[in-house]
Design a protein around this motif. Structure first.
Motif, PDB file in Angstrom:
ATOM      1  N   ASP A 278     -48.850  -6.581 -46.149  1.00  0.00           N
ATOM      2  CA  ASP A 278     -49.943  -5.600 -46.789  1.00  0.00           C
ATOM      3  C   ASP A 278     -51.176  -5.062 -46.232  1.00  0.00           C
ATOM      4  O   ASP A 278     -52.156  -4.343 -46.343  1.00  0.00           O
ATOM      5  CB  ASP A 278     -50.185  -6.722 -48.159  1.00  0.00           C
TER       6      ASP A 278
ATOM      7  N   HIS B 164     -40.707  -5.236 -53.675  1.00  0.00           N
ATOM      8  CA  HIS B 164     -41.960  -5.054 -53.728  1.00  0.00           C
ATOM      9  C   HIS B 164     -43.058  -4.077 -52.902  1.00  0.00           C
ATOM     10  O   HIS B 164     -44.202  -3.507 -53.632  1.00  0.00           O
ATOM     11  CB  HIS B 164     -42.337  -6.533 -53.372  1.00  0.00           C
ATOM     12  N   GLU B 165     -42.709  -4.047 -52.579  1.00  0.00           N
ATOM     13  CA  GLU B 165     -44.043  -3.115 -50.909  1.00  0.00           C
ATOM     14  C   GLU B 165     -43.782  -1.585 -52.197  1.00  0.00           C
ATOM     15  O   GLU B 165     -44.691  -0.709 -51.710  1.00  0.00           O
ATOM     16  CB  GLU B 165     -43.242  -2.121 -49.912  1.00  0.00           C
TER      17      GLU B 165
ATOM     18  N   HIS C 213     -46.723  -1.663 -54.513  1.00  0.00           N
ATOM     19  CA  HIS C 213     -48.034  -1.315 -53.826  1.00  0.00           C
ATOM     20  C   HIS C 213     -47.875  -0.059 -54.303  1.00  0.00           C
ATOM     21  O   HIS C 213     -49.492   0.041 -54.100  1.00  0.00           O
ATOM     22  CB  HIS C 213     -48.407  -2.344 -52.332  1.00  0.00           C
TER      23      HIS C 213
ATOM     24  N   HIS D 190     -51.175  -7.237 -56.139  1.00  0.00           N
ATOM     25  CA  HIS D 190     -50.467  -9.113 -56.157  1.00  0.00           C
ATOM     26  C   HIS D 190     -50.864  -9.159 -57.578  1.00  0.00           C
ATOM     27  O   HIS D 190     -52.519  -8.954 -58.132  1.00  0.00           O
ATOM     28  CB  HIS D 190     -51.631  -9.472 -54.900  1.00  0.00           C
TER      29      HIS D 190
HETATM   30 ZN   LIG Z   1     -47.377  -7.422 -51.143  1.00  0.00          ZN
END
Ligand SMILES: [Zn+2]
Length: 301
Positions: free
Chosen positions: A11, A119-120, A123, A129
């Motif tokens: 991250d 997931h990325e 972001h 998160h």
């Molecule tokens: Zn993450």
């Protein structure tokens, strides 16, 4: 460096003004957040480019298909646009939060699955998160004593880290693809996040949860499934992730103590504890050292 550079690159975009990860002793900046409240991608369109050197590019295209089938966010291959996501190899799975302007990297190491890529992308479109919610203490206890030194910032709320944000679902979603596992960034194999009753839970990296979709619909309203003039069938099946992340088993002991010489099954993998490290037996024989990060095992080189 403890557990190699994966922790410090998880991250993290070092060259970027928006940082989620800091070096020890470094003060988090107090700049305006991009998370969840601002710096969305205009017109629901995320422009992107895939580094020709990135192995297994189906991870990216499958993850994009999943996002487009389940949200109103559209992904368009860049043709000269200045703001775009660039999928490129890196030391871990990482992304900025929100659209930050210019080229922003999503790095994918070889161990990053389709689920990790979903997931990325979360972001990159503006999601923090799930355990960084401001109200998370109403749902979880953070066991800071079990967190690897230098990784504590991953367990702050976005507010504590100096960012703003918003909650688009009324409760913390343990099933969110943005939720860390009970053992994320553990320094000793013991839990770092537990429910208020002390129990652990399973994290998933398979796909967007129902609440994930609800939150994203609030951020990027529109027609799910591509929108605009192109309307793929809404019943389009979700792609099967090529490497679904195994969920954590319910531990028989909520605070396991790992004994050298014993076998354990954690996150779907049977591993041997030896000299306070984890080893697993490869198909062709031989032992490989691994480490558990964010609910996923990674090879240690
Ligand atoms: Zn993450």
């Amino acid at each position: 460096m403890y557990q190699g550079d994966i922790i410090f690159f998880n991250d993290m975009i070092t060259d970027n003004p928006i940082k989620l990860v800091y070096n020890k002793g470094e003060q988090p900046s107090q700049q305006k957040s991009v998370g969840r409240t601002s710096s969305y991608w205009p017109d629901n369109i995320v422009f992107y480019e895939i580094d020709a050197l990135l192995p297994d590019q189906a991870r990216v295209t499958d993850a994009i298909s999943h996002w487009e089938a389940n949200t109103a966010v559209k992904f368009v291959q860049r043709s000269g646009e200045s703001n775009y996501v660039y999928f490129t190899p890196g030391s871990g799975c990482s992304s900025c939060v929100g659209m930050v302007g210019g080229r922003q990297n999503i790095t994918l190491a070889s161990g990053c699955s389709t689920g990790n890529t979903i997931h990325e992308i979360g972001h990159a479109v503006g999601l923090w998160h799930e355990q960084s919610r401001v109200d998370r203490d109403s749902y979880v206890t953070i066991n800071f004593e079990n967190i690897a030194s230098g990784a504590e910032h991953n367990f702050r709320t976005y507010e504590e880290s100096g960012y703003d944000g918003d909650e688009f679902t009324s409760t913390l979603d343990f099933g969110s693809i943005m939720m860390y596992s009970s053992y994320s960034f553990s320094n000793n194999g013991q839990s770092t996040i537990v429910k208020l009753d002390g129990s652990t839970y399973s994290a998933q990296r398979s796909g967007l949860s129902t609440d994930d979709k609800a939150g994203i619909d609030s951020m990027y309203p529109g027609e799910t499934g591509g929108g605009g003039t192109v309307s793929p069938p809404p019943t389009e099946p979700e792609p099967t992730p090529t490497e679904p992340e195994p969920t954590n088993p319910e531990p028989t002991n909520p605070e396991p103590t790992y004994i050298n010489g014993e076998y354990y099954t954690i996150a779907g993998l049977t591993v041997l504890r030896k000299k306070d490290k984890w080893l697993y037996k490869k198909d062709r024989g031989g032992w490989q050292e691994v480490e558990l990060i964010d609910g996923t095992w990674y090879n240690v080189n």
